[in-house]
Design an enzyme around this catalytic site. Structure first.
Site, short mmCIF file in Angstrom:
data_model
loop_
_atom_site.label_atom_id
_atom_site.label_comp_id
_atom_site.label_asym_id
_atom_site.label_seq_id
_atom_site.Cartn_x
_atom_site.Cartn_y
_atom_site.Cartn_z
N GLY A 1 5.23 -13.77 2.87
CA GLY A 1 5.21 -13.59 4.32
C GLY A 1 6.57 -13.71 4.95
N ASP A 2 7.02 -12.66 5.62
CA ASP A 2 8.29 -12.64 6.36
C ASP A 2 9.50 -12.89 5.47
OD1 ASP A 2 7.02 -11.98 8.65
OD2 ASP A 2 7.24 -13.94 9.64
N VAL B 1 0.83 -1.19 0.00
CA VAL B 1 0.00 0.00 0.00
C VAL B 1 0.88 1.26 0.00
CG1 VAL B 1 -1.80 1.27 1.25
CG2 VAL B 1 -1.83 -1.23 1.21
N CYS C 1 -6.23 -9.40 2.00
CA CYS C 1 -6.12 -8.19 2.82
C CYS C 1 -6.97 -8.34 4.08
CB CYS C 1 -6.58 -6.97 2.02
SG CYS C 1 -6.47 -5.44 2.97
#
Length: 472
Positions: free
Chosen positions: A209-210, A27, A108
Site C-alpha cells: 500500500g502506497d 490487473v 480485492c
C-alpha cells in the site's frame, strides 16, 4: 535461486536478513513482459495478475491466456481468486511445476469480485481461508511450494489478527497485508495495523500500500517492522513487563543485601511516612501479584507442554518450516516459564527478607536497650563497690582514735541518711492512716444517715397503707 523442483525454497529468501522488494499483482499489467522488465531492476519476487481459479480450471484457452512464463521468470507467485478450497487446490496443482507458490486474493475490493465471493469478502470467512490454505498444502506434492494470502484489514483489528493466526495454524507461508479496509481506497495506509499483525504471528509479513518509490520501502520498513525475514524472538508487552518486574526484584534484593546498611537503618527507612501509607495496601498488592504471577507461570507451563509434546508427523509436509517454528515457540515458552517462575520465587523471597530485616532491627533495638540497662547497673555496682572500698580503707588504714573517728563519722552519716528516709516513710504512713480514719468516720456518718432515711421511708409507707384501708 533454484526452481520449485529444486532443493531450495522461496522461503530461504526471507532468511537472508534483507528487505525483500516484491512486485505486487496488478490487473492487466503483471504479465510476463512486465515481470521480465522489473526483474532487471532487482525485483526479488514477482506475482501474476489475479486469476479466477474456477475459470482457469474450466478452459484450456483461459489457462493459456492468463498464465504464461519462461525459465527466467523465477521466483514466481501465481495469485488466484477462489471461494472453494478444492478448486484453489486443483489450480495450484496445475501451476505448481511452473511456479514457486500460489497466493489467495483476500483483498480485492471490487464489487464484482466481492459479489462473486472473491477478494476482500474472504477476510470475513477465516475458517474458509484456513481450509483453502490447508488444501493447497496437502495436495501440492512439493514441500518447498508456498501458499500465501493477501488481505485487507478490518475496522476491528482483532478480527484481522484472528484471521492471520488461523491462517498461520493452517500452514500459510506468509501474509501480505494491504493496510486499508475494504471500504477505503485512497485514504492513508494504516501502518500501525500492519505492525500489530506482524507482532501477532510468527511468519513473515509483507507490507502493501502506497509504496511508489524505493525510498518508500525503507520508510515502510521503519514504520511497520516488516522486513521479509523470519520473526525475531522478541517478547510481547506482557512478558516484557514480567521481565522488567523480575529485574526490579533482583535490584531491590541486591540493595537490601548491601552489607554496610544495618537492619536498624533499613527499619528507619521503612518507617517513613510514604511507606506507612503504602503499608495499608501491601497485603492486597502482595496477594494480587502472587496470583498474577502464578497464572502466568501456569500459562507458561501449558505452553511448554503444548510445544514439547506436539507431534510433527504429517504436518511436516503441510509446513516445511514447522521444525523451526516449533523450536522457536518452545524456546519462547521455556523463557517465559523461567521468567515467571523466578519472578514468583523472588517476590516471596523479597517479602521474607523485608520481614527478617524488621525482626532483626527489633531484636537489635531490644538488645541495645538491655545492654544500656546492664551498663547502668554495672556503673552503679561499681560505684557502690568503690564507696565500700573507700570505707574499708578509711577504717583499716587509719590509726588509733583517728581511724575510729573517721569510720564512725561515715557510719553516722549513713545512719542519719537512713533515719531521714525512715522518718519520711513514717510521716507518709501517718498521713495515710489519718486519711483512712477520716474516711472511716465519713462512712459511719453516711451509714447512720442511711438508716434514718430508711426508717422515715418505712413510716411513710405505713401511713399510706393505713389511709388506703380506711377508704375501703
Amino acid at each position: 535461486m533454484k526452481t520449485s523442483n529444486g532443493n531450495s525454497s522461496i522461503m530461504d529468501m526471507f532468511e537472508k536478513g534483507k528487505v525483500l522488494k516484491i512486485c505486487a499483482p496488478m490487473v492487466r499489467y503483471s504479465k510476463l513482459a512486465f515481470r521480465s522488465l522489473v526483474r532487471k531492476y532487482n525485483c526479488d519476487i514477482c506475482f501474476t495478475p489475479m486469476i479466477v481459479a474456477a475459470d482457469f480450471m474450466r478452459s484450456i484457452k483461459a489457462r493459456d491466456s492468463e498464465f504464461t512464463t519462461n525459465e527466467s521468470d523465477r521466483p514466481l507467485i501465481v495469485q488466484f481468486a477462489a471461494h472453494d478450497a478444492q478448486t484453489l487446490a486443483d489450480a495450484a496443482c496445475v501451476v505448481a511445476p511452473f511456479s514457486d507458490g500460489v497466493d489467495l486474493n483476500c483483498g480485492c475490493p471490487q464489487r464484482w469480485a466481492m459479489s462473486a465471493g472473491y477478494g476482500a469478502c474472504l477476510i470475513n470467512k477465516p475458517e474458509l481461508v484456513k481450509d483453502m490454505v490447508r488444501h493447497v498444502r496437502n495436495q501440492v506434492d512439493n514441500p518447498n511450494y508456498t501458499a500465501s494470502i493477501k488481505i485487507r484489514i478490518h475496522k476491528d483489528l482483532r478480527r484481522t489478527v484472528d484471521l492471520c493466526q488461523k491462517a498461520e495454524s493452517a500452514g500459510v507461508s506468509w501474509i501480505t497485508v494491504h493496510g486499508r479496509t475494504a471500504e477505503e481506497r485512497h485514504q492513508p495506509v494504516h501502518y500501525d495495523a500492519i505492525k500489530t499483525i506482524k507482532d501477532s504471528v510468527s511468519i513473515p509479513v509483507i507490507a502493501n500500500g502506497d509504496i511508489k518509490y524505493l525510498r518508500d520501502v525503507e520508510s515502510t520498513h521503519q514504520l511497520t517492522g516488516v522486513d521479509g525475514r523470519r520473526p525475531s524472538l522478541k517478547m510481547t508487552l506482557q512478558w516484557t513487563a514480567v521481565a522488567i518486574f523480575l529485574y526490579v526484584e533482583i535490584g531491590v534484593l541486591v540493595i537490601l543485601c548491601i552489607p554496610f546498611i544495618s537492619a536498624r537503618r533499613w527499619q528507619s527507612i521503612f518507617q517513613l511516612r510514604i511507606w506507612s501509607w503504602m503499608a495499608r495496601f501491601w497485603n492486597k498488592v502482595f496477594l494480587t501479584m502472587i496470583i498474577v504471577l502464578i497464572v502466568l507461570f501456569l500459562d507458561a507451563v501449558r505452553e511448554v507442554r503444548k510445544y514439547s509434546s506436539r507431534e510433527l508427523g504429517t504436518d511436516a509436509k503441510v509446513q516445511p518450516n514447522m521444525y523451526d517454528h516449533l523450536h522457536m515457540k518452545l524456546f519462547r515458552a521455556q523463557r517465559n516459564l523461567y521468567i515467571s517462575g523466578f519472578a514468583v520465587f523472588l517476590w516471596l523471597v523479597m517479602k521474607r527478607v523485608v520481614t527478617l530485616i524488621n525482626q532483626l532491627a527489633a531484636v537489635s533495638g531490644t538488645t541495645a536497650a538491655l545492654q544500656a540497662q546492664a551498663d547502668n547497673a554495672n556503673k552503679a555496682a561499681k560505684k557502690y563497690m568503690e564507696d565500700n572500698e573507700l570505707l574499708k580503707q578509711t577504717l583499716m588504714e587509719g590509726k588509733g582514735d583517728k581511724a575510729t573517728a573517721e569510720g564512725m563519722e561515715l557510719l553516722r552519716k549513713e545512719v542519719e541518711k537512713l533515719k531521714d528516709e525512715l522518718k519520711t516513710s513514717g510521716d507518709a504512713l501517718k498521713n495515710s492512716q489519718s486519711e483512712a480514719d477520716v474516711m472511716r468516720k465519713q462512712m459511719d456518718g453516711l451509714a447512720r444517715e442511711y438508716d434514718r432515711l430508711l426508717k422515715e421511708h418505712q413510716e411513710l409507707q405505713n401511713l399510706q397503707d393505713s389511709g388506703n384501708k380506711k377508704e375501703d
